[in-house]
Design an enzyme around this catalytic site. Structure first.
Site, PDB file in Angstrom:
ATOM      1  N   GLY A   1     -27.708  -8.199 -18.234  1.00 19.88           N
ATOM      2  CA  GLY A   1     -27.941  -7.061 -17.353  1.00 19.88           C
ATOM      3  C   GLY A   1     -27.404  -7.232 -15.944  1.00 19.88           C
TER       4      GLY A   1
ATOM      5  N   HIS B   1     -34.708  -5.068 -20.517  1.00 19.16           N
ATOM      6  CA  HIS B   1     -34.333  -5.965 -19.431  1.00 19.16           C
ATOM      7  C   HIS B   1     -35.514  -6.850 -19.030  1.00 19.16           C
ATOM      8  CE1 HIS B   1     -33.741  -6.956 -15.128  1.00 19.16           C
ATOM      9  NE2 HIS B   1     -32.519  -7.211 -15.533  1.00 19.16           N
TER      10      HIS B   1
END
Ligand code: PEP
Ligand code: MG
Length: 886
Positions: free
Chosen positions: A105, A468
């Protein structure tokens, strides 16, 4: 110039020594998967070297790179029989970053590049699916505008949400082609308004912008934080992967997903993942739709009603299963794989070594040895010693009633309590003033990474097990509960609601990342059970390591814990700490404040029985092992009474008035207490203190002997010496008291005497000092302080500036400064052993529990490291790794 771009089919890649360094992890794995005959969409990698060239070329792509890109594009066009920017059969591509090691990410991705107002029509005609084509175009505008044009993503999201509200639908998939048409218009207007330019229609311009944005993202704020936290050097740079698009959002025979070959939380050997029908890559991790399970078993276990991939796409599932097994066998490690199914055809977009919890890392390593996939040595080297900490720390006490206010997904194990905060900045601020926090967010994004690090736990209301928040928390070893949909956050008023319970910022909650529970208040914790896999790894580590591991402990509790964790003795018993508790600190204060020898002797007589008992209890626990007892070393500022209440207590116990104590404190005040009347200087000025301590040690030893407790060998340690004469005098003192006790009880006492090396002069004078020492123990806390001339108590004020300016790579009080302090240790060791070949060498500063420092100690042949009890397993593993790396 040949190292600038690499087609995935480039045969030369096989001969590159460290392909990850040049192609990045993602690029290297894509090329390797191609070689394995797996279905990888055609593409190429722009190497990490170009990242450097780009920066040196004023953030522009060099001409040769541009040429290569065109050649590579041609080759993709040939393989896919599509053309970039074509008005009949347009080639669409993805542009993704890929550093040497995966940074989930952290960096930027752009999908569907190559779409514009014309090619989108061509795509509609070609696929006979207008909804899909428009959906793809709007996604591209969103991603490109965000990543390349720096327009905030939420502005686009808000437009989508508004339209859904207007249309009275819940999901993106409920919007129709005409809705996406309308949104595309609005998106383009937004771009015009924000950038004063039209959204780029030229596909070459789009490509150039995207590649530059990926290179620029290597230096973005969030990448900088990630690099700093994970000690990733700047010069590595990122590669860029350009790949033809395959589509998971073309209809119900399409899907996209993420799957781990084993469970990354527990290590269980079953597939673990999620997929979404009719969706594109980012949808799975973004948490906007709740993904479904891959296997039927996982679906049943989770009690879900949504069909698994095994049920909806049985054929493709079988192909995926085969691929997963092949990849794991090939890489000999658990893999984290991204895939897309386009019209029932499976494509693999990425494979990488999967991030996992410490518990999973251990189980997977042990299992893989049993499966004969890896060797014991490889298993040991696979586990990051620092992560073991998370397994040893307490979990919630099951016997205590808990007030569960919500449940979510058990995204990262461990329990944590703390004050609720809603912003990463607040978590960081409170961490700075030693307050524990739980970061509560709808979902986390890479911008939150510093706050996730600062918080003790993370709670999100949206997102699955591969969101995430979940991935990052597992990597960091932070407990995390994700996707707790029962919680509704109101960022404005800084509170959340769970049912009818309101929780405000600053209220304390507890989360349990092992089962997904969220509780009100602080819930007490208990020591976790150590798994058999953990014990197996520890035993294997012991087979390979040469360094002994001792512990720093002065309490029964710590000594017990350390012995259970495998400590092979005590390397530092700080005797002044034995008096840290409320009642006993008074004795130490009385002793320090005594004006006359007589007063001091009276206090010492009171201290003696306590010391003797404490030693006896520790000796019993450590039976059969060595125990290093350090004679008193109290820097005065740590022990003098400070508050009026403390002064009053001392005054009344000494039967003197308040003022007298205050005057005495004034008299004793030192400007630099760390360089003051402490360590052996105290023993030189007041030998009666050390005499009492030696008496207590030897008496305890005699009593243990009488009680037939397996003997320990006390190693009596004199702190803070800088000259041989200091040690000579104090060694004689120890011998004298030993003689006295031996005579008194008519028994032989076995002990040795040594010193700490905590001052540069002591290190340099080691040849002389070792005439009187049986051992040296490097007190690297003080040795770091005195070598750098940096106060260990005050360095926090400027250390960050030193780290930010790259003067220090890492805090030298955390990881040993090998080139300075380490050099002194080497000098002292070799000079010391010149005089005394049998000189025993160890380290007892905080560095004794730091894997990098342990590796150094192993390299220079120290005999042992000593660390805090919870670091003992970390040190055992690190010592084995150090040996295996030799
Ligand atoms: C040291 O200085 O490294 C040490 C172990 O002693 P203390 O931390 O007690 O000063
Ligand atoms: Mg010290």
């Amino acid at each position: 110039m040949s190292n600038l771009t690499f087609n995935f089919n480039n045969k030369k890649i096989k001969n590159i020594k460290n392909p990850r360094n040049i192609l990045g992890g993602k690029g290297a794995n894509l090329a390797e998967m191609g070689r394995l005959g797996l279905p990888v969409p055609p593409g190429f990698t722009i190497s990490t070297e170009v990242c450097d060239l780009f920066n040196k070329n004023k953030k522009k792509l060099p001409k040769q790179v541009l040429k290569n890109i065109q050649l590579e594009l041609k080759s993709i066009e040939k393989l896919t029989r599509k053309k970039f920017g074509d008005l009949k059969n347009p080639l669409l591509i993805s542009v993704r970053s890929g550093a040497r090691i995966s940074m989930p990410g952290m960096m930027d991705t752009i999908l569907n590049l190559g779409l514009n107002d014309q090619t989108v029509i061509a795509l509609t005609k070609k696929t006979l699916n207008g909804r899909f084509a428009k959906d793809s175009y709007r996604r591209f505008i969103q991603m490109y505008s965000n990543v390349v044009l720096n327009i905030e993503g939420h502005l686009f999201e808000a437009m989508i949400e508004n339209l859904k509200l207007n249309r009275g639908v819940l999901l993106d998939t409920d919007l129709e082609e005409s809705d996406w048409d309308e949104l595309i218009q609005r998106f383009k207007e937004l771009v015009k308004k924000e950038t004063k330019k039209k959204f780029p229609q030229n596909v070459q311009e789009q490509l150039y912008g995207a590649i530059c944005a990926v290179f620029l993202s290597w230096d973005s704020q969030r990448a900088k934080t990630y690099k700093k936290l994970n000690q990733i050097p700047d010069h590595w740079g990122t590669a860029v992967n350009i790949q033809s698009m395959v589509f998971g959002n073309m209809g119900n025979d399409c899907s996209t997903g993420v799957v781990f070959t084993r469970n990354p939380s527990t290590g269980e050997n079953i597939f673990f993942g999620e997929y979404l029908i009719n969706a594109q890559g980012e949808d799975v991790v973004a948490g906007t739709r709740t993904p479904q399970h891959i296997t039927k078993k996982a679906k049943i276990n989770a009690g879900s009603n949504e069909p698994s991939m095994e049920e909806t796409m049985p054929k493709v599932y079988q192909a995926l299963k085969k691929t997963l097994l092949k990849l794991e066998k090939h890489y000999k490690d658990m893999q984290d794989i991204e895939f897309t199914v386009e019209n029932n055809k499976l494509w693999i977009l990425q494979t990488r070594s999967g991030k996992r919890t410490a518990e999973a890392a251990i189980k997977i390593a042990v299992d893989m040895v049993k499966e004969k996939l890896i060797t014991k040595k490889e298993a040991i080297l696979r586990i990051d010693p620092n992560t073991l900490d998370t397994l040893l720390h307490p979990t919630l006490d099951k016997n205590v009633e808990k007030k569960i206010i919500a449940k979510g997904l058990p995204a990262s194990p461990g329990a944590a309590s703390g004050k609720v905060v809603f912003a990463a900045e607040e978590a960081e601020r409170l961490n700075g003033v030693m307050q524990n926090t739980i970061l509560v967010r709808v979902e986390t994004s890479p911008e939150d990474i510093h706050g996730m690090y600062a918080a003790k736990g993370i709670l999100t209301t949206r997102g699955g097990m591969t969101s995430h928040a979940a991935v990052v928390a597992r990597g960091m070893g932070r407990p995390c509960v994700s996707g707790s949909t029962e919680i509704i956050i109101d960022y404005e008023t800084k509170q959340f609601k769970a049912g009818n319970i309101s929780v405000k910022e600053g209220d304390t909650i507890t989360i349990d990342g092992a089962n997904g529970e969220v509780m009100l208040g602080t819930v007490p914790t208990v020591q976790p059970k150590i798994s058999k896999y953990f014990l197996t790894i520890m035993n294997w580590a012991d087979e390979f390591r040469k360094l002994k591991i001792r512990t720093n402990s002065e309490t029964e509790k710590d000594s017990k814990v350390a012995r259970e964790f495998g400590a092979e003795g005590i390397g530092l018993c700080r005797t002044e700490h034995m008096f840290f508790d409320q009642e006993r600190i008074l004795f130490i204060r009385q002793m320090i404040l005594s004006k006359s020898k007589e007063d001091r002797n009276n206090t010492l007589a009171k201290l003696l029985p306590h010391q003797k008992n404490d030693f006896k209890n520790i000796f019993k626990i450590m039976h059969g092992l060595p125990v290093t007892v350090r004679l008193l070393d109290p820097p005065l500022h740590e022990f003098l009474p400070k508050t009026e209440k403390e002064i009053e207590e001392v005054a009344s116990s000494l039967h003197v008035d308040h003022k007298e104590v205050k005057d005495r404190i004034e008299e004793l005040h030192e400007q630099n207490p760390m360089l003051g009347h402490r360590g052996c200087r105290l023993g030189i000025s007041f030998p009666e203190i050390y005499e009492m301590q030696c008496e207590a040690i030897f008496e305890a030893l005699v009593e243990c002997k009488k009680e037939k407790i397996k003997s320990i060998t006390p190693e009596i340690m004199i702190p803070l010496v800088s000259t041989d004469i200091e040690l000579k005098i104090l060694r004689e003192l120890v011998n004298r008291i030993a003689g006295k006790i031996q005579k008194k009880y008519q028994t032989k006492i076995k002990y040795i005497v040594g010193t700490m090396i905590e001052l540069p002069r002591a290190a340099l004078q080691a040849k002389e000092i070792s005439k009187y020492a049986d051992f040296f123990s490097f007190g690297t806390n003080d040795l770091t302080q005195t070598t750098f001339g940096i106060s260990r108590d005050d360095s926090g004020k400027f250390l960050n500036d030193y780290l930010n300016n790259k003067i220090f790579e890492i805090d030298p009080f955390v990881s040993l400064d090998q080139s300075g302090v380490g050099e002194l240790i080497k000098i002292a060791s070799s000079r010391g052993r010149e005089t005394n070949k049998k000189l025993k060498l160890g380290i007892c500063g905080e560095h004794g529990g730091d894997p990098k420092s342990i590796e150094f100690c192993s390299k220079i042949d120290l005999d042992y490291v000593s660390c805090s009890p919870f670091r003992v397993p970390v040190a055992r593993l690190a010592a084995a790794q150090a040996e295996l790396k030799k």
